[in-house]
Design a protein around this motif. Structure first.
Motif, PDB file in Angstrom:
ATOM      1  N   LYS A  22     -72.255 -29.027 132.670  1.00 46.33           N
ATOM      2  CA  LYS A  22     -71.180 -29.369 131.749  1.00 46.33           C
ATOM      3  C   LYS A  22     -70.062 -30.018 132.563  1.00 46.33           C
ATOM      4  N   ALA A  23     -69.710 -31.235 132.209  1.00 45.92           N
ATOM      5  CA  ALA A  23     -68.654 -31.921 132.975  1.00 45.92           C
ATOM      6  C   ALA A  23     -67.334 -31.195 132.806  1.00 45.92           C
ATOM      7  N   LEU A  24     -66.622 -31.074 133.931  1.00 43.01           N
ATOM      8  CA  LEU A  24     -65.295 -30.463 133.854  1.00 43.01           C
ATOM      9  C   LEU A  24     -64.356 -31.413 133.140  1.00 43.01           C
ATOM     10  N   HIS A  25     -63.600 -30.895 132.217  1.00 45.78           N
ATOM     11  CA  HIS A  25     -62.627 -31.760 131.559  1.00 45.78           C
ATOM     12  C   HIS A  25     -61.282 -31.551 132.247  1.00 45.78           C
ATOM     13  N   VAL A  26     -60.852 -32.561 132.981  1.00 42.97           N
ATOM     14  CA  VAL A  26     -59.578 -32.449 133.698  1.00 42.97           C
ATOM     15  C   VAL A  26     -58.616 -33.477 133.108  1.00 42.97           C
ATOM     16  N   PRO A  27     -57.791 -33.070 132.157  1.00 47.21           N
ATOM     17  CA  PRO A  27     -56.910 -34.046 131.526  1.00 47.21           C
ATOM     18  C   PRO A  27     -55.852 -34.551 132.505  1.00 47.21           C
ATOM     19  N   HIS A  28     -55.536 -35.802 132.367  1.00 53.60           N
ATOM     20  CA  HIS A  28     -54.499 -36.362 133.226  1.00 53.60           C
ATOM     21  C   HIS A  28     -53.151 -35.997 132.629  1.00 53.60           C
ATOM     22  N   GLN A  29     -52.461 -35.088 133.297  1.00 55.01           N
ATOM     23  CA  GLN A  29     -51.239 -34.583 132.681  1.00 55.01           C
ATOM     24  C   GLN A  29     -50.026 -34.921 133.521  1.00 55.01           C
ATOM     25  N   PHE A  30     -48.949 -35.185 132.829  1.00 55.51           N
ATOM     26  CA  PHE A  30     -47.697 -35.408 133.537  1.00 55.51           C
ATOM     27  C   PHE A  30     -46.568 -34.816 132.712  1.00 55.51           C
ATOM     28  N   VAL A  31     -45.460 -34.566 133.380  1.00 59.03           N
ATOM     29  CA  VAL A  31     -44.297 -34.037 132.675  1.00 59.03           C
ATOM     30  C   VAL A  31     -43.033 -34.632 133.299  1.00 59.03           C
ATOM     31  N   ILE A  32     -42.069 -34.919 132.436  1.00 57.91           N
ATOM     32  CA  ILE A  32     -40.788 -35.476 132.879  1.00 57.91           C
ATOM     33  C   ILE A  32     -39.731 -34.385 132.709  1.00 57.91           C
ATOM     34  N   PHE A  33     -39.024 -34.062 133.773  1.00 51.38           N
ATOM     35  CA  PHE A  33     -37.923 -33.099 133.666  1.00 51.38           C
ATOM     36  C   PHE A  33     -36.600 -33.826 133.886  1.00 51.38           C
ATOM     37  N   ALA A  34     -35.579 -33.369 133.186  1.00 50.87           N
ATOM     38  CA  ALA A  34     -34.244 -33.965 133.325  1.00 50.87           C
ATOM     39  C   ALA A  34     -33.333 -33.020 134.080  1.00 50.87           C
ATOM     40  N   GLY A  35     -32.661 -33.522 135.111  1.00 49.98           N
ATOM     41  CA  GLY A  35     -31.565 -32.779 135.718  1.00 49.98           C
ATOM     42  C   GLY A  35     -30.327 -32.966 134.851  1.00 49.98           C
ATOM     43  N   THR A  36     -29.208 -32.425 135.292  1.00 45.91           N
ATOM     44  CA  THR A  36     -28.016 -32.519 134.438  1.00 45.91           C
ATOM     45  C   THR A  36     -27.205 -33.795 134.685  1.00 45.91           C
ATOM     46  N   ALA A  37     -27.619 -34.632 135.661  1.00 50.90           N
ATOM     47  CA  ALA A  37     -26.795 -35.810 135.980  1.00 50.90           C
ATOM     48  C   ALA A  37     -26.816 -36.853 134.864  1.00 50.90           C
ATOM     49  N   ASN A  38     -27.966 -37.014 134.216  1.00 43.43           N
ATOM     50  CA  ASN A  38     -28.042 -38.032 133.152  1.00 43.43           C
ATOM     51  C   ASN A  38     -29.179 -37.689 132.181  1.00 43.43           C
ATOM     52  N   PRO A  39     -29.015 -36.567 131.452  1.00 40.22           N
ATOM     53  CA  PRO A  39     -30.108 -36.166 130.550  1.00 40.22           C
ATOM     54  C   PRO A  39     -30.378 -37.192 129.456  1.00 40.22           C
ATOM     55  N   GLU A  40     -29.347 -37.929 129.026  1.00 41.20           N
ATOM     56  CA  GLU A  40     -29.556 -38.934 127.966  1.00 41.20           C
ATOM     57  C   GLU A  40     -30.556 -39.992 128.448  1.00 41.20           C
ATOM     58  N   LEU A  41     -30.414 -40.382 129.705  1.00 40.24           N
ATOM     59  CA  LEU A  41     -31.338 -41.384 130.246  1.00 40.24           C
ATOM     60  C   LEU A  41     -32.754 -40.808 130.322  1.00 40.24           C
ATOM     61  N   ALA A  42     -32.861 -39.562 130.774  1.00 37.28           N
ATOM     62  CA  ALA A  42     -34.188 -38.940 130.870  1.00 37.28           C
ATOM     63  C   ALA A  42     -34.850 -38.870 129.494  1.00 37.28           C
ATOM     64  N   ILE A  43     -34.062 -38.533 128.479  1.00 35.89           N
ATOM     65  CA  ILE A  43     -34.610 -38.454 127.110  1.00 35.89           C
ATOM     66  C   ILE A  43     -35.063 -39.841 126.652  1.00 35.89           C
ATOM     67  N   ALA A  44     -34.251 -40.847 126.976  1.00 34.97           N
ATOM     68  CA  ALA A  44     -34.605 -42.220 126.570  1.00 34.97           C
ATOM     69  C   ALA A  44     -35.866 -42.695 127.291  1.00 34.97           C
ATOM     70  N   ILE A  45     -35.996 -42.350 128.575  1.00 34.58           N
ATOM     71  CA  ILE A  45     -37.205 -42.732 129.327  1.00 34.58           C
ATOM     72  C   ILE A  45     -38.422 -42.037 128.706  1.00 34.58           C
ATOM     73  N   ALA A  46     -38.269 -40.735 128.473  1.00 35.33           N
ATOM     74  CA  ALA A  46     -39.384 -39.963 127.907  1.00 35.33           C
ATOM     75  C   ALA A  46     -39.786 -40.537 126.546  1.00 35.33           C
ATOM     76  N   ALA A  47     -38.790 -40.904 125.734  1.00 36.20           N
ATOM     77  CA  ALA A  47     -39.090 -41.455 124.403  1.00 36.20           C
ATOM     78  C   ALA A  47     -39.866 -42.765 124.527  1.00 36.20           C
ATOM     79  N   GLU A  48     -39.488 -43.593 125.495  1.00 34.89           N
ATOM     80  CA  GLU A  48     -40.211 -44.859 125.710  1.00 34.89           C
ATOM     81  C   GLU A  48     -41.659 -44.601 126.118  1.00 34.89           C
TER      82      GLU A  48
END
Ligand code: R5P
Length: 320
Positions: free
Chosen positions: A6-32
């Motif tokens: 049975k082939a291993l299913h290894v999903p390609h996963q990523f996550v974006i975290f925002a620091g407090t310096a510019n959360p609006e930008l992080a949200i906008a990047i994530a939305a894009e």
């Protein structure tokens, strides 16, 4: 005997975290990119120390930490280091620091004895906490990439800003570098805007004060665009504005800079009758919204484009 594996299913996963310096930008990047930023609690202990807790698993994931090193740079740097350390200890597969504005980059050499080179020190500590890759925008000087042993991808806001400016500025506009360091940037803008280049020679007298000593180029009667990587205290621009008007430039100046730090009374220094438009990006949060000549162009689509390519292991070469 036939083996049914049975082939291993290894999903390609990523996550974006925002620091407090510019959360609006992080949200906008994530939305894009089509996601929302990962859950992460960032607080201060009563004594001012940084407290971080990732609220979701990052095990074997590709992690992007969005944190410009904007003022207060020291706070934002420590926060980024703590986030990276948390990711490393939680077994993230790969950590990319998305640092749209790399603070301390101006400290790239010693001006006198017994001074640090903070740009190099920042590179060292980012690597020390296990960051694998840095994604940034319009570095103060490109040599700073050499402070890092890990890959650094430097994006540029110039094409986006130049496209926006091309609607207003006439061909033949004089693109002014307010100091020799900005000459390469000025040439790039001039190329895109069908303009010519002039350069000012600046002498820095203090952290906030500069004086223009020479002008190379013809600006008399001309429409001028002043370009720089950043506006910090506005001292460089104030001197440039004064020198250009003195040399007979048309009193309808445009300013373009990637990073709008706008500290220590920058607005008061730049808000002059002759300054008709100021263009910056949102690499740094907190630009005033009640200043009519100021226009903010979001860098989020560009960074998101880079993130998508990184996740898919593709070249960034076709971003522009
Ligand atoms: C200097 O070399 C930079 O490119 C900027 O011109 C400068 O750092 C801007 O700082 P300020 O606005 O404080 O003059």
């Amino acid at each position: 005997m036939e083996h049914h594996r049975k082939a291993l299913h290894v999903p390609h996963q990523f996550v974006i975290f925002a620091g407090t310096a510019n959360p609006e930008l992080a949200i906008a990047i994530a939305a894009e990119v089509g996601v929302v930023p990962g859950a992460c609690t960032i607080e201060r202990f009563p004594d001012g120390e940084t407290s971080i807790q990732l609220q979701e698993s990052v095990r074997q994931k590709e992690v992007f930490l969005v944190q410009p090193l904007s003022p207060p740079a020291n706070e934002h740097l420590v926060e980024l280091l703590a986030m990276a350390d948390a990711c490393r200890r939680a077994a993230a597969a790969r950590i990319t620091a998305v640092v749209p504005y790399l603070g301390y980059a101006r400290s790239d050499k010693r001006h006198g004895r017994r001074e640090p080179i903070m740009g190099r020190m920042v590179a060292d500590v980012l690597e020390a906490v296990g960051i694998h890759h840095v994604l940034t925008v319009d570095l103060h000087t490109s040599q700073i990439e050499g402070f890092f042993k890990i890959p650094v991808d430097t994006l540029t806001a110039i094409p986006r800003l130049a496209t926006y400016l091309s609607k207003d500025l006439p061909p033949g506009v004089v693109v002014v570098a307010p100091d020799a360091g900005a000459l390469r940037m000025a040439s790039e803008y001039a190329h895109r805007l069908d303009g010519r280049v002039a350069v000012l020679h600046k002498r820095r007298e203090s952290g906030t004060g500069t004086q223009v000593t020479h002008l190379v180029g013809d600006v008399a009667g001309k429409t001028c665009l002043i370009v720089d990587d950043m506006i910090s205290t506005g001292g460089t621009l104030a001197s440039a504005i004064e020198a250009l008007l003195k040399a007979g430039a048309r009193p309808e100046l445009t300013i373009a800079a990637t990073h709008g730090l706008l500290v220590a009374g920058a607005r008061q220094k730049i808000a002059q009758e002759a300054v008709k438009k100021i263009l910056i990006t949102d690499t740094v949060a907190g630009a005033p919204e009640d200043w009519p000549p100021l226009h903010i162009i979001s860098i989020a689509p560009l960074i998101a484009g880079a993130l998508k390519r990184l996740v898919e292991h593709r070249s960034l070469g076709d971003l522009y």
